[in-house]
Write a protein that holds these residues in place. Sequence first.
Motif, mmCIF file in Angstrom:
data_model
loop_
_atom_site.group_PDB
_atom_site.id
_atom_site.type_symbol
_atom_site.label_atom_id
_atom_site.label_comp_id
_atom_site.label_asym_id
_atom_site.label_seq_id
_atom_site.Cartn_x
_atom_site.Cartn_y
_atom_site.Cartn_z
ATOM 1 N N PRO A 228 9.078 -2.428 80.621
ATOM 2 C CA PRO A 228 9.669 -1.790 79.429
ATOM 3 C C PRO A 228 11.041 -1.187 79.705
ATOM 4 N N THR A 229 11.214 -0.642 80.923
ATOM 5 C CA THR A 229 12.520 -0.061 81.272
ATOM 6 C C THR A 229 13.610 -1.122 81.271
ATOM 7 N N ALA A 230 13.308 -2.293 81.847
ATOM 8 C CA ALA A 230 14.289 -3.374 81.887
ATOM 9 C C ALA A 230 14.617 -3.880 80.491
ATOM 10 N N PHE A 231 13.584 -4.059 79.649
ATOM 11 C CA PHE A 231 13.814 -4.501 78.273
ATOM 12 C C PHE A 231 14.644 -3.474 77.508
ATOM 13 N N GLY A 232 14.347 -2.199 77.728
ATOM 14 C CA GLY A 232 15.122 -1.152 77.069
ATOM 15 C C GLY A 232 16.572 -1.168 77.494
ATOM 16 N N LEU A 233 16.805 -1.427 78.789
ATOM 17 C CA LEU A 233 18.164 -1.480 79.306
ATOM 18 C C LEU A 233 18.939 -2.645 78.712
ATOM 19 N N ILE A 234 18.302 -3.808 78.657
ATOM 20 C CA ILE A 234 18.954 -4.979 78.069
ATOM 21 C C ILE A 234 19.234 -4.760 76.583
ATOM 22 N N ALA A 235 18.271 -4.180 75.873
ATOM 23 C CA ALA A 235 18.468 -3.909 74.447
ATOM 24 C C ALA A 235 19.649 -2.968 74.232
ATOM 25 N N ALA A 236 19.726 -1.913 75.055
ATOM 26 C CA ALA A 236 20.836 -0.964 74.930
ATOM 27 C C ALA A 236 22.171 -1.632 75.243
ATOM 28 N N THR A 237 22.172 -2.544 76.239
ATOM 29 C CA THR A 237 23.396 -3.255 76.605
ATOM 30 C C THR A 237 23.874 -4.157 75.473
ATOM 31 N N VAL A 238 22.942 -4.915 74.892
ATOM 32 C CA VAL A 238 23.293 -5.819 73.787
ATOM 33 C C VAL A 238 23.776 -5.025 72.577
ATOM 34 N N LEU A 239 23.087 -3.953 72.252
ATOM 35 C CA LEU A 239 23.486 -3.135 71.104
ATOM 36 C C LEU A 239 24.854 -2.504 71.333
ATOM 37 N N SER A 240 25.121 -2.103 72.561
ATOM 38 C CA SER A 240 26.437 -1.526 72.871
ATOM 39 C C SER A 240 27.547 -2.552 72.673
ATOM 40 N N PHE A 241 27.285 -3.798 73.085
ATOM 41 C CA PHE A 241 28.298 -4.830 72.927
ATOM 42 C C PHE A 241 28.504 -5.190 71.454
ATOM 43 N N ILE A 242 27.416 -5.265 70.694
ATOM 44 C CA ILE A 242 27.539 -5.515 69.250
ATOM 45 C C ILE A 242 28.328 -4.398 68.586
ATOM 46 N N ALA A 243 28.025 -3.161 68.988
ATOM 47 C CA ALA A 243 28.753 -2.016 68.437
ATOM 48 C C ALA A 243 30.234 -2.086 68.794
ATOM 49 N N PHE A 244 30.533 -2.540 70.014
ATOM 50 C CA PHE A 244 31.922 -2.691 70.433
ATOM 51 C C PHE A 244 32.667 -3.663 69.521
ATOM 52 N N ILE A 245 32.070 -4.831 69.276
ATOM 53 C CA ILE A 245 32.707 -5.812 68.399
ATOM 54 C C ILE A 245 32.899 -5.233 66.995
ATOM 55 N N PHE A 246 31.876 -4.523 66.508
ATOM 56 C CA PHE A 246 31.916 -3.961 65.161
ATOM 57 C C PHE A 246 33.049 -2.939 65.026
ATOM 58 N N VAL A 247 33.147 -2.003 65.967
ATOM 59 C CA VAL A 247 34.168 -0.962 65.833
ATOM 60 C C VAL A 247 35.572 -1.524 66.033
ATOM 61 N N GLU A 248 35.707 -2.550 66.890
ATOM 62 C CA GLU A 248 37.027 -3.146 67.090
ATOM 63 C C GLU A 248 37.488 -3.924 65.868
ATOM 64 N N LYS A 249 36.546 -4.582 65.188
ATOM 65 C CA LYS A 249 36.888 -5.328 63.974
ATOM 66 C C LYS A 249 37.314 -4.395 62.847
ATOM 67 N N ARG A 250 36.745 -3.192 62.809
ATOM 68 C CA ARG A 250 37.016 -2.261 61.717
ATOM 69 C C ARG A 250 38.178 -1.313 62.006
ATOM 70 N N SER A 251 38.573 -1.228 63.277
ATOM 71 C CA SER A 251 39.634 -0.284 63.634
ATOM 72 C C SER A 251 40.992 -0.792 63.144
ATOM 73 N N PRO A 252 41.802 0.090 62.526
ATOM 74 C CA PRO A 252 43.135 -0.342 62.084
ATOM 75 C C PRO A 252 44.080 -0.620 63.251
ATOM 76 N N ARG A 253 43.797 -0.007 64.396
ATOM 77 C CA ARG A 253 44.634 -0.223 65.595
ATOM 78 C C ARG A 253 43.712 -0.362 66.801
ATOM 79 N N PRO A 254 43.009 -1.496 66.934
ATOM 80 C CA PRO A 254 42.018 -1.624 68.007
ATOM 81 C C PRO A 254 42.679 -1.750 69.368
ATOM 82 N N MET A 255 42.008 -1.250 70.397
ATOM 83 C CA MET A 255 42.509 -1.445 71.754
ATOM 84 C C MET A 255 42.304 -2.892 72.182
ATOM 85 N N PHE A 256 41.329 -3.574 71.587
ATOM 86 C CA PHE A 256 41.000 -4.958 71.910
ATOM 87 C C PHE A 256 41.288 -5.784 70.662
ATOM 88 N N ASP A 257 42.483 -6.314 70.578
ATOM 89 C CA ASP A 257 42.933 -7.043 69.389
ATOM 90 C C ASP A 257 42.470 -8.495 69.471
#
Length: 523
Positions: A228-257
């Motif tokens: 369960p710990t490993a699955f939780g870690l992978i889930a958190a990693t994937v969600l963090s990356f999805i969140a990264f893409i989401f915030v960069e797409k919505r940012s008016p001046r993204p650090m990752f264009d």
Amino acid sequence: MVLVRLPKNVLALAAVCLTSLMFGLEISSVPTVLSTIEHVLNADFNQMQWIMNAYTLACTTVLMATGALADHFGRKRIYLASIVLFGLTSLGCGLAQSAPVLIASRFLQGIAGGAMLICQVAVLSHQFPEGRERSKAFGAWGIIFGIGLGFGPIIGGLIVAVANWQWVFLVHSPVAIVALALVLAGVQESRDPNAQHLDAPGILTLSASCFGLVYFITQGSDLGYASPTAFGLIAATVLSFIAFIFVEKRSPRPMFDFSVFQIRSFSGALFGSIGMNFSYWPFMIYLPIYFQGALGYTSVSAGLSLLAYTVPTLIVPPVAERLALRFEARRVIPLGMFTIGLGFLLLMFGAGAEHASWLTMLPGCLLCGTGLGLTNTPVTNTAMGSVSPNRAGMASGIDMSGRLISLAVNIALMGLILLEGVHAYLIGALSSVPETSSLRLLAAQVAGGNIVPLTQSGAEIAAIDANGVILQEALVHGFGFVMLYGALGAWAFALLSVASFYAGTRAHRRAPAVDSGVRHPSP
């Protein structure tokens, strides 16, 4: 007084080259002293991986943040701060008395090193904006970086032989003082006038996803891959990356264009950057283990043997720049990646030879280094030349993030492949020994290059393999899988680079340019 009389661009280039020398030495000299550190600090295989991974992971964590900070507050200011921090943290590494303290110090050193690396590229892009002078500046940067990487292994081995391992880190502190003087005298302050805020959500989400992935790879076997710990870690990693893409797409001046990926030269060069760090650079961490563990070489002999792997990175970059000018980078970069892959294939055959030695490894080492030399400087120059100078921090952040994320992940992956290859061989060769956790601990010991103290592995194993022949063969077997992985990875990214360069050309002709503040070069 001498510094005052020299042209500012000369001083700036000297500063960039000196700090790149420090960064290169810190990558390539440490692997040759890992076995000494392992013995002196009583570190295990996971800790040895983290001594290297902490540095690259920290570099990755701050790359995009540094690009954004440099664009906002000024590249010279951030450059100075990073050099000061690098000198102080190098001092901390040299004074460490335990593996956990060294790992923590390496993480802080990596933060400084990553910031310093981003600023190097941004400073060069600003002070040498175009033409032949720009090509010469990046060529000089690549050569000096190659000197640090090429001679790092032998320098590390010599330091251990004549002094102690601490000086591999301590040497950077006085050098940092000289670099500070050069930056103060020669580097012009520059910033992006449009960079009004720091993209904290993007920094945090990208950093969290990188850390989670590397931690899962390195610690997954201890956690249990299906736990369960490993699955939780992978889930958190994937969600963090999805969140990264989401915030960069919505940012008016993204650090990752993300719009820069529509520029064919930037995307093709980025695949080259990632590909180098998918295979060549992470393998440098493990190659000293092969020379010392499988071939029985001393740290100095291993460092000398590694020169064939690293010195071509010093000699080839000027040739690569000329080839890129004559035949275009879109041909030279994939050629370099293909050459690296071919070198890994020859390394695999050389390691598996009946009487393996540095001579059987020589052709593969030379080809790998040549391929890296063909790729390294052209990918940086091409990527940075694809965007406008005022977005240099962002572009260099994406380029270096791709490199160091790949490096951190593949240090972990190559370690895992090596460990599993050794473990699989031991299961077959020591079939009479019950499969217990002690056999896996033995595999970790062998993967770290330590195949001498067999009495510590249990009386039954010592009786079967008193001379360590099986353990040595297990190490070679594990390295065979690592080398095959490196070859396939290099060739895969060569194909991706070709596809990006040429598919991008067609897309560029069909679609209108994206207005993102980047400069689209002509075909």
